[in-house]
Write an enzyme that holds these catalytic residues in place. Structure first.
Site, mmCIF file in Angstrom:
data_model
loop_
_atom_site.group_PDB
_atom_site.id
_atom_site.type_symbol
_atom_site.label_atom_id
_atom_site.label_comp_id
_atom_site.label_asym_id
_atom_site.label_seq_id
_atom_site.Cartn_x
_atom_site.Cartn_y
_atom_site.Cartn_z
ATOM 1 N N MET A 31 0.850 -1.190 0.000
ATOM 2 C CA MET A 31 0.000 0.000 0.000
ATOM 3 C C MET A 31 0.889 1.245 0.000
ATOM 4 O O MET A 31 0.450 2.327 0.380
ATOM 5 C CB MET A 31 -0.931 -0.014 1.204
ATOM 6 C CG MET A 31 -1.874 -1.225 1.158
ATOM 7 S SD MET A 31 -3.425 -0.989 2.028
ATOM 8 C CE MET A 31 -2.861 -0.706 3.670
ATOM 9 N N GLY A 32 2.141 1.079 -0.438
ATOM 10 C CA GLY A 32 3.033 2.226 -0.557
ATOM 11 C C GLY A 32 3.614 2.683 0.760
ATOM 12 O O GLY A 32 3.592 1.975 1.752
ATOM 13 N N HIS A 35 9.055 1.084 3.250
ATOM 14 C CA HIS A 35 10.097 1.113 4.283
ATOM 15 C C HIS A 35 10.946 -0.149 4.155
ATOM 16 O O HIS A 35 10.731 -0.959 3.239
ATOM 17 C CB HIS A 35 9.470 1.254 5.668
ATOM 18 C CG HIS A 35 8.307 0.325 5.898
ATOM 19 N ND1 HIS A 35 8.409 -1.038 5.783
ATOM 20 C CD2 HIS A 35 7.008 0.568 6.200
ATOM 21 C CE1 HIS A 35 7.247 -1.596 6.040
ATOM 22 N NE2 HIS A 35 6.368 -0.642 6.276
ATOM 23 N N HIS A 38 9.419 -3.541 3.374
ATOM 24 C CA HIS A 38 9.051 -3.756 1.961
ATOM 25 C C HIS A 38 10.284 -4.110 1.136
ATOM 26 O O HIS A 38 10.228 -4.950 0.240
ATOM 27 C CB HIS A 38 8.405 -2.489 1.368
ATOM 28 C CG HIS A 38 7.091 -2.130 1.974
ATOM 29 N ND1 HIS A 38 6.894 -0.976 2.703
ATOM 30 C CD2 HIS A 38 5.896 -2.758 1.941
ATOM 31 C CE1 HIS A 38 5.641 -0.917 3.100
ATOM 32 N NE2 HIS A 38 5.005 -1.981 2.655
ATOM 33 N N GLN A 62 -10.237 -2.615 2.348
ATOM 34 C CA GLN A 62 -9.769 -3.290 3.554
ATOM 35 C C GLN A 62 -9.768 -2.368 4.778
ATOM 36 O O GLN A 62 -9.304 -2.750 5.835
ATOM 37 C CB GLN A 62 -8.404 -3.932 3.332
ATOM 38 C CG GLN A 62 -7.251 -2.973 3.117
ATOM 39 C CD GLN A 62 -5.989 -3.717 2.699
ATOM 40 O OE1 GLN A 62 -5.870 -4.191 1.581
ATOM 41 N NE2 GLN A 62 -5.040 -3.847 3.608
ATOM 42 N N GLU A 149 5.732 -11.863 7.117
ATOM 43 C CA GLU A 149 5.150 -12.647 8.221
ATOM 44 C C GLU A 149 4.567 -11.748 9.310
ATOM 45 O O GLU A 149 3.881 -12.221 10.192
ATOM 46 C CB GLU A 149 6.228 -13.547 8.848
ATOM 47 C CG GLU A 149 6.553 -14.748 7.995
ATOM 48 C CD GLU A 149 7.511 -15.708 8.672
ATOM 49 O OE1 GLU A 149 8.019 -15.397 9.777
ATOM 50 O OE2 GLU A 149 7.770 -16.761 8.075
HETATM 51 O O1 PAF Z 1 -0.170 -5.931 3.610
HETATM 52 C C1 PAF Z 1 -0.570 -4.974 2.903
HETATM 53 O O2 PAF Z 1 0.100 -3.963 2.750
HETATM 54 C C2 PAF Z 1 -1.930 -5.070 2.238
HETATM 55 O O3 PAF Z 1 -2.843 -5.743 3.036
HETATM 56 C C3 PAF Z 1 -1.877 -5.695 0.834
HETATM 57 C C4 PAF Z 1 -1.403 -7.136 0.894
HETATM 58 C C5 PAF Z 1 -0.949 -4.880 -0.050
HETATM 59 C C6 PAF Z 1 -3.265 -5.689 0.200
HETATM 60 O O4 PAF Z 1 -3.758 -4.405 0.042
#
Ligand code: PAF
Length: 284
Positions: A31-32, A35, A38, A62, A149
């Site tokens: 979701m950008g 950090h 990621h 979500q 995880e």
């Molecule tokens: O973990 C996330 O950042 C989000 O839940 C995902 C997997 C990108 C789905 O929007």
């Protein structure tokens, strides 16, 4: 250079070309506001595949109406330059309308893994994640998709989803990346004040100590109750849950006979943090 792609059609063409050249493609859904955690997912994808796609999409489905969708941190320019630095081939940055066009109506859900733990306070969260991930898998057709995880319930749900729906994508889980004091890295950590941040660092200390005692053979019920007391005392605010669960099914367990996971969610002031720790049964 990282190419920014905003439409499904454009993305498909590029992925088809790679697959036509027998190149394996990794997808890292995000979701950008990227950090180091990621980056660890990206590096894991790059180990397995020659091409990497990172999707950046703050998925409205979500978030509940009361959650931080509007406030969720966003910085596309910074994200894309970080991706370029890490030699990601493609950033998929769709608009909400590209993902959810008018009349979009399908909901994907995995009830067996999403009735407990975080789902108790975030009832529609996981179906929002499952729906967007199913879409991202169909759009990107990745050979591998990489998830952290840290969001352990999400990871297990996604594993179940690809199996149930015969999606030909291998799911790769990457261990939680932590700050130097042990706090699990999360985009939401930026909301914490200095004092709250110091309290948050106790979460990992308490979980890891409890996991060690469990592996040493101490009684699960007593250890989990003790972890709850410690979390209430040292972290405070609202401890939503701390539970010991089967590592695969996430069913609650009272005896440690199989690999397990100790999971917690805590709200510090207005910031909701989650963390979890692996718990292995004694081998002798
Ligand atoms: O973990 C996330 O950042 C989000 O839940 C995902 C997997 C990108 C789905 O929007």
């Amino acid at each position: 250079m990282t190419t920014i792609v905003r439409t499904v059609g454009d993305l498909r063409k590029r992925v088809d070309k790679w697959h036509g050249q027998s190149q394996k493609v990794a997808l890292v859904p995000t979701m950008g506001y990227l950090h180091n955690a990621h980056i660890a997912l990206i590096e894991a994808g790059k180990q397995i595949c020659s091409r990497t796609i990172v999707s950046i999409f703050v998925n409205p489905r979500q978030f509940s109406p009361k959650e931080d969708f509007e406030k969720y941190p966003r910085d596309e320019q910074r994200d894309v330059s970080l991706l370029a630095k890490h030699e990601v081939d493609l950033a998929f940055v769709p608009s909400p309308e590209e993902i959810y066009p008018l009349k979009f109506s399908t909901v994907v859900s995995v009830p067996s893994l999403t009735q407990t733990l975080c789902a108790k306070t975030r009832p529609n969260h996981f179906s929002g994640v499952a729906t967007v991930c199913a879409k991202l898998f169909n759009i990107c057709r990745p050979d591998v998709a990489v998830f952290g995880e840290k969001d352990y319930q999400q990871l297990q749900m996604i594993r179940h989803l690809v199996k149930d729906l015969n999606i030909p994508t291998e799911i790769c889980g990457v261990p939680t990346v932590r700050e130097t004091d042990g706090l699990a890295i999360s985009s939401r950590n930026v909301y914490l004040s200095r004092q709250e941040r110091a309290r948050a660092a106790q979460i990992n200390v308490i979980l890891s100590a409890t996991a060690t005692r469990l592996t040493e053979g101490h009684a699960p019920a007593k250890e989990v109750a003790n972890a709850l007391a410690q979390l209430n005392k040292k972290v405070g605010y609202t401890v939503e849950y701390v539970e010991l669960c089967d590592a695969e099914t996430l069913a609650p367990i009272t005896e440690l006979n199989t690999p397990a996971r100790l999971l917690t969610a805590i709200i510090i002031n207005k910031t909701r943090l989650i963390d979890n720790w692996p718990v292995m049964p004694r081998t002798i």
